[in-house]
Design an enzyme around this catalytic site. Sequence first.
Site, PDB file in Angstrom:
ATOM      1  CB  SER A 156      -0.875   0.015   1.255  1.00  7.53           C
ATOM      2  OG  SER A 156      -1.515   1.263   1.406  1.00  7.53           O
ATOM      3  CE1 TYR A 169      -3.492  -1.910   5.540  1.00  4.80           C
ATOM      4  CE2 TYR A 169      -3.291   0.351   4.761  1.00  4.80           C
ATOM      5  CZ  TYR A 169      -3.518  -0.988   4.506  1.00  4.80           C
ATOM      6  OH  TYR A 169      -3.792  -1.405   3.221  1.00  4.80           O
TER       7      TYR A 169
HETATM    8  P1  NDP Z   1     -11.353  -6.061   0.860  1.00  5.10           P
HETATM    9  O1  NDP Z   1     -11.731  -5.846   2.268  1.00  5.10           O
HETATM   10  O2  NDP Z   1     -12.385  -5.930  -0.191  1.00  5.10           O
HETATM   11  O3  NDP Z   1     -10.649  -7.485   0.691  1.00  5.10           O
HETATM   12  C1  NDP Z   1      -9.799  -8.008   1.686  1.00  5.10           C
HETATM   13  C2  NDP Z   1      -9.651  -9.486   1.448  1.00  5.10           C
HETATM   14  O4  NDP Z   1      -8.708 -10.009   2.387  1.00  5.10           O
HETATM   15  C3  NDP Z   1     -10.953 -10.241   1.651  1.00  5.10           C
HETATM   16  O5  NDP Z   1     -11.081 -11.211   0.657  1.00  5.10           O
HETATM   17  C4  NDP Z   1     -10.777 -10.889   3.014  1.00  5.10           C
HETATM   18  O6  NDP Z   1     -11.472 -12.127   3.040  1.00  5.10           O
HETATM   19  C5  NDP Z   1      -9.274 -11.121   3.019  1.00  5.10           C
HETATM   20  N1  NDP Z   1      -8.726 -11.290   4.347  1.00  5.10           N
HETATM   21  C6  NDP Z   1      -8.614 -10.381   5.326  1.00  5.10           C
HETATM   22  N2  NDP Z   1      -8.067 -10.932   6.429  1.00  5.10           N
HETATM   23  C7  NDP Z   1      -7.849 -12.238   6.128  1.00  5.10           C
HETATM   24  C8  NDP Z   1      -7.328 -13.336   6.842  1.00  5.10           C
HETATM   25  N3  NDP Z   1      -6.932 -13.224   8.110  1.00  5.10           N
HETATM   26  N4  NDP Z   1      -7.213 -14.521   6.219  1.00  5.10           N
HETATM   27  C9  NDP Z   1      -7.620 -14.659   4.937  1.00  5.10           C
HETATM   28  N5  NDP Z   1      -8.138 -13.667   4.209  1.00  5.10           N
HETATM   29  C10 NDP Z   1      -8.242 -12.471   4.815  1.00  5.10           C
HETATM   30  O7  NDP Z   1     -10.171  -5.016   0.575  1.00  5.10           O
HETATM   31  P2  NDP Z   1      -9.126  -4.859  -0.628  1.00  5.10           P
HETATM   32  O8  NDP Z   1      -9.471  -5.710  -1.775  1.00  5.10           O
HETATM   33  O9  NDP Z   1      -8.970  -3.436  -0.837  1.00  5.10           O
HETATM   34  O10 NDP Z   1      -7.815  -5.403   0.087  1.00  5.10           O
HETATM   35  C11 NDP Z   1      -6.912  -6.304  -0.506  1.00  5.10           C
HETATM   36  C12 NDP Z   1      -5.499  -5.900  -0.125  1.00  5.10           C
HETATM   37  O11 NDP Z   1      -5.224  -4.624  -0.690  1.00  5.10           O
HETATM   38  C13 NDP Z   1      -5.261  -5.758   1.368  1.00  5.10           C
HETATM   39  O12 NDP Z   1      -4.000  -6.300   1.677  1.00  5.10           O
HETATM   40  C14 NDP Z   1      -5.265  -4.237   1.581  1.00  5.10           C
HETATM   41  O13 NDP Z   1      -4.513  -3.857   2.688  1.00  5.10           O
HETATM   42  C15 NDP Z   1      -4.641  -3.784   0.280  1.00  5.10           C
HETATM   43  N6  NDP Z   1      -4.854  -2.403  -0.120  1.00  5.10           N
HETATM   44  C16 NDP Z   1      -6.112  -1.872  -0.272  1.00  5.10           C
HETATM   45  C17 NDP Z   1      -6.260  -0.565  -0.701  1.00  5.10           C
HETATM   46  C18 NDP Z   1      -7.604   0.086  -0.848  1.00  5.10           C
HETATM   47  O14 NDP Z   1      -7.686   1.344  -0.801  1.00  5.10           O
HETATM   48  N7  NDP Z   1      -8.658  -0.672  -1.049  1.00  5.10           N
HETATM   49  C19 NDP Z   1      -5.109   0.253  -1.061  1.00  5.10           C
HETATM   50  C20 NDP Z   1      -3.832  -0.398  -0.861  1.00  5.10           C
HETATM   51  C21 NDP Z   1      -3.736  -1.663  -0.437  1.00  5.10           C
HETATM   52  P3  NDP Z   1     -12.286 -12.742   4.272  1.00  5.10           P
HETATM   53  O15 NDP Z   1     -12.775 -11.612   5.113  1.00  5.10           O
HETATM   54  O16 NDP Z   1     -13.379 -13.510   3.599  1.00  5.10           O
HETATM   55  O17 NDP Z   1     -11.313 -13.633   4.973  1.00  5.10           O
HETATM   56  C1  8X3 Z   2      -5.081   1.677   1.635  1.00  7.00           C
HETATM   57  C2  8X3 Z   2      -4.647   3.044   1.306  1.00  7.00           C
HETATM   58  O1  8X3 Z   2      -4.443   5.408   2.138  1.00  7.00           O
HETATM   59  O2  8X3 Z   2      -6.199   4.079   3.120  1.00  7.00           O
HETATM   60  O3  8X3 Z   2      -3.989   0.821   1.736  1.00  7.00           O
HETATM   61  O4  8X3 Z   2      -3.906   3.683   3.732  1.00  7.00           O
HETATM   62  S1  8X3 Z   2      -4.789   4.086   2.651  1.00  7.00           S
END
Ligand code: NDP
Ligand code: 8X3
Length: 272
Positions: A156, A169
């Site tokens: 991120s 985070y």
């Molecule tokens: P979502 O919340 O839509 O997806 C998160 C996914 O991670 C879900 O499928 C969830 O599945 C899974 N997950 C969370 N914890 C666990 C766990 N302990 N074991 C297995 N699966 C887990 O968010 P995003 O798609 O945005 O997030 C995906 C990645 O991208 C993350 O690492 C997030 O930090 C990163 N990210 C997101 C950004 C944004 O602005 N959206 C920006 C930068 C990075 P379930 O709950 O079913 O287990």
């Molecule tokens: C998600 C982006 O800006 O919310 O990883 O931390 S921010």
Amino acid sequence: MKIARVSLLKNRWILITGASSGFGAAAARAFGGAGAKLLLGARRMERLQQVAAEAKKAGAGEALFHELDVSKTSSVEAFMGWTKQKIGGQKSAVGGVQVLINNAGGAHGLDTVAEGKDADWEAMMQSNVLGVLRVTRAALPLMPRDAGASIINIGSVAGRQAYEGGAVYGAAKAGELHIARTLRFELLGTGIRVTSVDPGLAKTEFSLVRFKGDSARADKVYEGTKPLLAEDIAEILIWIASRPPHVNIDELVVKPVDQAAVGKVFRRIAVK
Ligand code: NDP
Ligand code: 8X3
């Protein structure tokens, strides 16, 4: 040329953690569309089942799913045992895990350090840092050498820029980036590629999870602006995995054009 490269993913095993929503689900559909065979993990089984069906419809050679909680070693080991069984324990150029996408993770809370909660801190470190380590350790023996295999971590911009309420985070995502950098040393000579994709503001369930189901607060994050969509990241993942085998995309920062930095977002309407 582009089509020819993407077609190299056809019938290759792609393992995606956190495939039940957001980037992971979009990646499942996109790799499915390229004819790949999918191994999908997350905790919410019904959602996984739905994503697997969508990926199959898009053209996936296989769309298999299994419960996975990356915060528990026993769950990762069970998932990897299942993976090994499904792929036949092969490491050959077409048989092993060609692409590992360490995507599971997210943020819990936006508290300052002074107000932070142990449970939130632990959940963030467990999924974003220890989860990546556990899954990578277990997947490495199943990845083919010198065959253009890839490990792609979803980091991120928060791992590169500090902001108020983002200490843990951000620390977790900086950790994830450092793991990718370390793996490039440790895997030198194996032909396994390692990338960190570090997105900015993207509309997924991320904010809903961060704010513990408060959808009004989550919606405010994206109000008046044009965030990245999960499909934007999925397209990038396909591009990374389909580069020629000698090409490693080390690190890729991707933000919406409306975002200059974390906390500096252009909004097309006034936000109250
Ligand atoms: P979502 O919340 O839509 O997806 C998160 C996914 O991670 C879900 O499928 C969830 O599945 C899974 N997950 C969370 N914890 C666990 C766990 N302990 N074991 C297995 N699966 C887990 O968010 P995003 O798609 O945005 O997030 C995906 C990645 O991208 C993350 O690492 C997030 O930090 C990163 N990210 C997101 C950004 C944004 O602005 N959206 C920006 C930068 C990075 P379930 O709950 O079913 O287990
Ligand atoms: C998600 C982006 O800006 O919310 O990883 O931390 S921010």
